[in-house]
Write a protein that holds these residues in place. Sequence first.
Motif, PDB file in Angstrom:
ATOM      1  N   GLU A   8       0.399  46.959 -27.008  1.00 32.77           N
ATOM      2  CA  GLU A   8       0.524  48.027 -27.993  1.00 32.77           C
ATOM      3  C   GLU A   8      -0.746  48.112 -28.832  1.00 32.77           C
ATOM      4  OE1 GLU A   8       3.007  50.090 -28.643  1.00 32.77           O
ATOM      5  OE2 GLU A   8       4.765  49.237 -27.651  1.00 32.77           O
ATOM      6  N   VAL A   9      -1.121  49.340 -29.216  1.00 29.46           N
ATOM      7  CA  VAL A   9      -2.119  49.516 -30.265  1.00 29.46           C
ATOM      8  C   VAL A   9      -1.433  50.212 -31.426  1.00 29.46           C
ATOM      9  CG1 VAL A   9      -4.125  49.556 -28.746  1.00 29.46           C
ATOM     10  CG2 VAL A   9      -2.910  51.688 -29.219  1.00 29.46           C
ATOM     11  N   SER A  10      -1.900  49.946 -32.644  1.00 30.34           N
ATOM     12  CA  SER A  10      -1.205  50.496 -33.804  1.00 30.34           C
ATOM     13  C   SER A  10      -2.112  50.414 -35.019  1.00 30.34           C
ATOM     14  CB  SER A  10       0.076  49.688 -34.077  1.00 30.34           C
ATOM     15  OG  SER A  10      -0.244  48.366 -34.483  1.00 30.34           O
ATOM     16  N   PRO A  11      -1.732  51.083 -36.133  1.00 36.90           N
ATOM     17  CA  PRO A  11      -2.476  50.937 -37.386  1.00 36.90           C
ATOM     18  C   PRO A  11      -2.418  49.496 -37.881  1.00 36.90           C
ATOM     19  CG  PRO A  11      -0.919  52.764 -37.489  1.00 36.90           C
ATOM     20  CD  PRO A  11      -0.577  51.987 -36.271  1.00 36.90           C
ATOM     21  N   ASP A  12      -3.190  49.218 -38.906  1.00 37.14           N
ATOM     22  CA  ASP A  12      -3.286  47.845 -39.409  1.00 37.14           C
ATOM     23  C   ASP A  12      -2.147  47.537 -40.388  1.00 37.14           C
ATOM     24  OD1 ASP A  12      -4.080  45.331 -40.109  1.00 37.14           O
ATOM     25  OD2 ASP A  12      -5.699  45.970 -41.416  1.00 37.14           O
ATOM     26  N   PHE A  13      -1.028  47.112 -39.826  1.00 33.79           N
ATOM     27  CA  PHE A  13       0.102  46.651 -40.631  1.00 33.79           C
ATOM     28  C   PHE A  13       0.362  45.160 -40.383  1.00 33.79           C
ATOM     29  CE2 PHE A  13       0.565  51.153 -40.779  1.00 33.79           C
ATOM     30  CZ  PHE A  13       1.213  51.438 -41.971  1.00 33.79           C
ATOM     31  N   GLY A  14      -0.559  44.494 -39.708  1.00 34.10           N
ATOM     32  CA  GLY A  14      -0.430  43.062 -39.466  1.00 34.10           C
ATOM     33  C   GLY A  14       0.781  42.700 -38.641  1.00 34.10           C
ATOM     34  N   ASP A  15       1.274  43.637 -37.813  1.00 36.69           N
ATOM     35  CA  ASP A  15       2.511  43.392 -37.072  1.00 36.69           C
ATOM     36  C   ASP A  15       2.264  43.106 -35.591  1.00 36.69           C
ATOM     37  OD1 ASP A  15       1.634  45.919 -36.489  1.00 36.69           O
ATOM     38  OD2 ASP A  15       3.531  46.942 -36.888  1.00 36.69           O
ATOM     39  N   TYR A  16       1.046  42.776 -35.254  1.00 40.75           N
ATOM     40  CA  TYR A  16       0.742  42.406 -33.874  1.00 40.75           C
ATOM     41  C   TYR A  16       0.879  40.895 -33.703  1.00 40.75           C
ATOM     42  CZ  TYR A  16      -3.705  42.097 -36.428  1.00 40.75           C
ATOM     43  OH  TYR A  16      -4.676  41.843 -37.376  1.00 40.75           O
ATOM     44  N   PRO A  17       0.979  40.394 -32.469  1.00 39.97           N
ATOM     45  CA  PRO A  17       1.094  38.943 -32.257  1.00 39.97           C
ATOM     46  C   PRO A  17      -0.068  38.195 -32.908  1.00 39.97           C
ATOM     47  CG  PRO A  17       1.549  40.108 -30.214  1.00 39.97           C
ATOM     48  CD  PRO A  17       1.063  41.149 -31.186  1.00 39.97           C
ATOM     49  N   TYR A  18       0.234  37.023 -33.455  1.00 42.26           N
ATOM     50  CA  TYR A  18      -0.796  36.360 -34.253  1.00 42.26           C
ATOM     51  C   TYR A  18      -1.960  35.803 -33.444  1.00 42.26           C
ATOM     52  CZ  TYR A  18       1.341  31.630 -33.507  1.00 42.26           C
ATOM     53  OH  TYR A  18       1.843  30.448 -32.997  1.00 42.26           O
ATOM     54  N   ASP A  19      -1.861  35.823 -32.122  1.00 46.51           N
ATOM     55  CA  ASP A  19      -2.999  35.381 -31.328  1.00 46.51           C
ATOM     56  C   ASP A  19      -3.931  36.534 -30.938  1.00 46.51           C
ATOM     57  OD1 ASP A  19      -1.339  36.631 -29.516  1.00 46.51           O
ATOM     58  OD2 ASP A  19      -1.467  35.064 -27.985  1.00 46.51           O
ATOM     59  N   THR A  20      -3.644  37.754 -31.407  1.00 41.25           N
ATOM     60  CA  THR A  20      -4.443  38.915 -31.027  1.00 41.25           C
ATOM     61  C   THR A  20      -5.899  38.774 -31.451  1.00 41.25           C
ATOM     62  OG1 THR A  20      -2.505  40.362 -31.157  1.00 41.25           O
ATOM     63  CG2 THR A  20      -4.666  41.428 -31.248  1.00 41.25           C
ATOM     64  N   VAL A  21      -6.142  38.503 -32.727  1.00 46.03           N
ATOM     65  CA  VAL A  21      -7.523  38.383 -33.200  1.00 46.03           C
ATOM     66  C   VAL A  21      -8.175  37.103 -32.672  1.00 46.03           C
ATOM     67  CG1 VAL A  21      -9.049  38.441 -35.209  1.00 46.03           C
ATOM     68  CG2 VAL A  21      -6.922  39.747 -35.242  1.00 46.03           C
ATOM     69  N   PRO A  22      -7.479  35.946 -32.663  1.00 50.89           N
ATOM     70  CA  PRO A  22      -8.091  34.765 -32.040  1.00 50.89           C
ATOM     71  C   PRO A  22      -8.514  35.008 -30.593  1.00 50.89           C
ATOM     72  CG  PRO A  22      -6.207  34.082 -33.340  1.00 50.89           C
ATOM     73  CD  PRO A  22      -6.205  35.586 -33.343  1.00 50.89           C
ATOM     74  N   ASN A  23      -7.724  35.761 -29.843  1.00 47.32           N
ATOM     75  CA  ASN A  23      -8.098  36.045 -28.453  1.00 47.32           C
ATOM     76  C   ASN A  23      -9.345  36.921 -28.373  1.00 47.32           C
ATOM     77  OD1 ASN A  23      -6.008  34.528 -27.450  1.00 47.32           O
ATOM     78  ND2 ASN A  23      -4.642  36.262 -27.098  1.00 47.32           N
ATOM     79  N   GLN A  24      -9.481  37.847 -29.318  1.00 42.36           N
ATOM     80  CA  GLN A  24     -10.712  38.650 -29.364  1.00 42.36           C
ATOM     81  C   GLN A  24     -11.905  37.776 -29.743  1.00 42.36           C
ATOM     82  OE1 GLN A  24     -12.093  41.149 -28.321  1.00 42.36           O
ATOM     83  NE2 GLN A  24     -12.894  42.598 -29.823  1.00 42.36           N
ATOM     84  N   VAL A  25     -11.686  36.831 -30.638  1.00 41.75           N
ATOM     85  CA  VAL A  25     -12.747  35.884 -30.987  1.00 41.75           C
ATOM     86  C   VAL A  25     -13.184  35.119 -29.741  1.00 41.75           C
ATOM     87  CG1 VAL A  25     -13.247  33.723 -32.223  1.00 41.75           C
ATOM     88  CG2 VAL A  25     -12.098  35.602 -33.409  1.00 41.75           C
ATOM     89  N   GLU A  26     -12.218  34.658 -28.960  1.00 34.38           N
ATOM     90  CA  GLU A  26     -12.545  33.916 -27.743  1.00 34.38           C
ATOM     91  C   GLU A  26     -13.360  34.777 -26.780  1.00 34.38           C
ATOM     92  OE1 GLU A  26     -10.192  30.975 -24.717  1.00 34.38           O
ATOM     93  OE2 GLU A  26      -9.248  32.912 -25.140  1.00 34.38           O
ATOM     94  N   ARG A  27     -12.955  36.026 -26.642  1.00 36.11           N
ATOM     95  CA  ARG A  27     -13.668  36.952 -25.756  1.00 36.11           C
ATOM     96  C   ARG A  27     -15.128  37.107 -26.203  1.00 36.11           C
ATOM     97  NH1 ARG A  27     -12.980  43.397 -26.188  1.00 36.11           N
ATOM     98  NH2 ARG A  27     -14.126  44.063 -24.339  1.00 36.11           N
ATOM     99  N   ILE A  28     -15.333  37.335 -27.494  1.00 36.91           N
ATOM    100  CA  ILE A  28     -16.691  37.524 -28.021  1.00 36.91           C
ATOM    101  C   ILE A  28     -17.487  36.226 -27.946  1.00 36.91           C
ATOM    102  CG2 ILE A  28     -18.043  38.128 -30.057  1.00 36.91           C
ATOM    103  CD1 ILE A  28     -16.599  40.513 -28.828  1.00 36.91           C
ATOM    104  N   PHE A  29     -16.843  35.099 -28.269  1.00 39.27           N
ATOM    105  CA  PHE A  29     -17.562  33.826 -28.267  1.00 39.27           C
ATOM    106  C   PHE A  29     -17.983  33.428 -26.857  1.00 39.27           C
ATOM    107  CE2 PHE A  29     -17.511  29.031 -28.774  1.00 39.27           C
ATOM    108  CZ  PHE A  29     -18.741  28.991 -29.412  1.00 39.27           C
ATOM    109  N   LYS A  30     -17.124  33.671 -25.876  1.00 36.79           N
ATOM    110  CA  LYS A  30     -17.497  33.365 -24.492  1.00 36.79           C
ATOM    111  C   LYS A  30     -18.652  34.258 -24.038  1.00 36.79           C
ATOM    112  CE  LYS A  30     -13.307  31.234 -22.670  1.00 36.79           C
ATOM    113  NZ  LYS A  30     -12.229  31.281 -21.664  1.00 36.79           N
ATOM    114  N   ALA A  31     -18.633  35.505 -24.482  1.00 41.00           N
ATOM    115  CA  ALA A  31     -19.753  36.404 -24.165  1.00 41.00           C
ATOM    116  C   ALA A  31     -21.032  35.907 -24.828  1.00 41.00           C
ATOM    117  CB  ALA A  31     -19.422  37.819 -24.628  1.00 41.00           C
ATOM    118  N   GLN A  32     -20.923  35.437 -26.065  1.00 37.77           N
ATOM    119  CA  GLN A  32     -22.086  34.863 -26.741  1.00 37.77           C
ATOM    120  C   GLN A  32     -22.662  33.697 -25.941  1.00 37.77           C
ATOM    121  OE1 GLN A  32     -20.505  33.840 -30.658  1.00 37.77           O
ATOM    122  NE2 GLN A  32     -21.648  35.523 -31.573  1.00 37.77           N
TER     123      GLN A  32
END
Length: 575
Positions: free
Chosen positions: A148-172
Motif C-alpha cells: 500500500e501507498v498512503s499519506p503520512d499517517f504513520g500507519d504503515y508497517p514499522y519496518d518500511t523505513v528501515p527497509n528503505q534504509v537497507e536498500r539505500i545503504f546497500k546501494a551506497q
Amino acid sequence: MISMIKSKPPNRTASRALKKLIIVSNKSQRRSFNEARSTKDFISSESSKVEDWWASKRFENITRSYSARDVVKHRGSLPANTSIYPSSHQAQKLFNFLEENFKSGTPLHTLGVIDPVQMSQLARCENIKVAYISGWACSSTLVGSTNEVSPDFGDYPYDTVPNQVERIFKAQQLHDRKAFLEASIKGSIPVDYLTPIIADADMGHGGPTTVMKVAKLFAEKGAAGIHLEDQMVGGKRCGHLSGAVLVPTATHLMRLISTRFQWDIMGTENLAIARTDSCNGKLLSSSSDPRDHEFIKGIIGKNVVPWSEKLIEMENMKISNSVISDMEQEWYHKNELFTFEEALAKQFTAGEFATYKEKKEDLMVNKLGRAYLSLREMQLLAHEVTPSKNIIFDWDAPRTKEGYYMFKGCIEAAIRRSLVFAPYSDMIWLETKTPDLEQARSFSSEIHKKFPATKLVYNLSPSFNWSAHGFDDKALKSFIWDLAKEGFTLQLVSLAGLHSDGVSFWELANAFQNDGMKAYVEKVQRREKESNCDILTHQHWSGAEYVDSLMKVVQNGASSQTLSTSGEGFTETQF
C-alpha cells in the motif's frame, strides 16, 4: 525377654553408588559455584568496559536512566565487540561532522532521497555529507509488506523505513566498492558514497519494546541516526497536517530512553534526534504528566454539557454528519478555550494575577526547583492568593470523542519539552509552521542557556511556500547559513527527492508525448552531458565494470567474450 535383632551386612554396591552420587553432587556444586562466579566476573568486566565507553567524548553530553550493569545483563553471554554494525561506524562519522560544523557555526545540510539514483548524485556533491530518508516519502512512494501507498499517517508497517534504509545503504556500499576499485586502478581519490544516513522513525510505532525493535532494525539496516517525534501512535500526522495528537512529555522521554538502551545493548553509537511537534500541536492524548498541564486548555463556563456527551446524544438520534459538524463548530465557538492561567487572568483582577505570577515564580525557583506546576498546584496557589474566589476551569468538557485534551501549541511548549528531551538525545528537532529565523533564534537561545552543546535540527520543508514568506533571492540563499549560526547544525529538505523526481519527470513526459526523442535528448541526455551527470553512462554507474573485475578474479583472467563491458555489444563506448 529382649530379643536381639541382628543387622544385615551393608550393601557394598549401594554404598559405592551413594559415594559416587555424593562426589558428582559436590563436583556439580563446585561447577555451579564457579560458573556463577564466572558470570559475575564477566558482568563486572563488561560493565567496566561499558562505563569506559560511556566516558568517551561521544557520550559526554548524554544522560542515561540505567546503569552499565543493566546493559550487560541484557546483552547475553557474547561480548558486544563480537557483533560489529556498519551503522555504528557511520554514526561515528556523523558525530564528527556534527561536532565540526557546530563549532564552526556552519550547516550540515542535505536533501531527502527516495532511491539509489538520488543517493549517488547527492554523494558526488562535495559539500553535502549526509543523506536523509523521510517517512513521508516512504509512505507515499514505496510498497511495504502491505503493498500500500498512503499519506503520512504513520500507519504503515514499522519496518518500511528501515527497509528503505537497507536498500539505500546497500546501494551506497556497491558504489563505494565500485569507486574504490576504479580509484585503485587510476590512482585517484574516490567519491565518498558512504554518506551517513539519517532516517525517520516516526513516533516509534508502539510502546517501549516496539521502539526498541524499531531502533534495532535501523541500526542493523545501516542508519547512522534516527529521529523520533512526540506524536501518538494512531494519532500521528505529517508535521504540516492538522489533527496531530501529542503524547505526554514522559511518554516521549521513555521512547528516547528505550532507543538508547537498545543501542547500548548492541554496542553501537547511533544518534537519536528528539523531534517535538508541540509548537504546532493542538491535541494531547493524556493529562498524566504535570509538565504538560500549563498548556492544556479548558472552558470557564458553568454547567456546560461536555462536547463528547452532546456528540454521543446526536449520534444516537441519527443526526446527519453535516449537522454534527456544524454543531461542533458552534459548541467550540460558544465555549472559548483557555489555559488555566488564561482562565485565571479572566477571573482575577490585574493585581491579583500579578501576585499569583510572583508567587508562582518564587515557588518554582526557590522552593520546588523546577519549571512547571501541576494543575493542582496552580489551583492551590490561586486559592492562596484569593481564597474567596472560586476559579472555574474545566479541561474535560472540550475533550474530543477519543478523549484527547485541547493543547496550546506554541514555542514555549516546544522549549519546555525540548529541555526535558535534550539530555537524553543527541540533537533536538523543532518542527515549525513557517520558516522563521527569529523564532528559531529564540528557541536556540533558550535551549543553549541550559545545554550549550546541544545541536539543533531544522526541517526546510517543501510544505512551506517559501516565496510567500518575504524572502528575496539573497535571503533564500543565506537562510541555511544564518540558521547554522544559531546552532541549527543539521538542516534538511525532507522531500526534495520526491519533488525533484516529480517535476523533472513531468517535464519530460509532458514534452515527450508530442516531441518524442527530441524531448528526451533535450531534457535528459544533453543535460546529463552538460552537467557531468554520471547517469549518462548508466552501465558504468550501475557497477557493470566492477562485476567484470570480480569475474576476472574468479575466472583467472577470463576471455573478454564473457565480460559485459567488452566487445561490440557494449554500447556505452558511443559516449
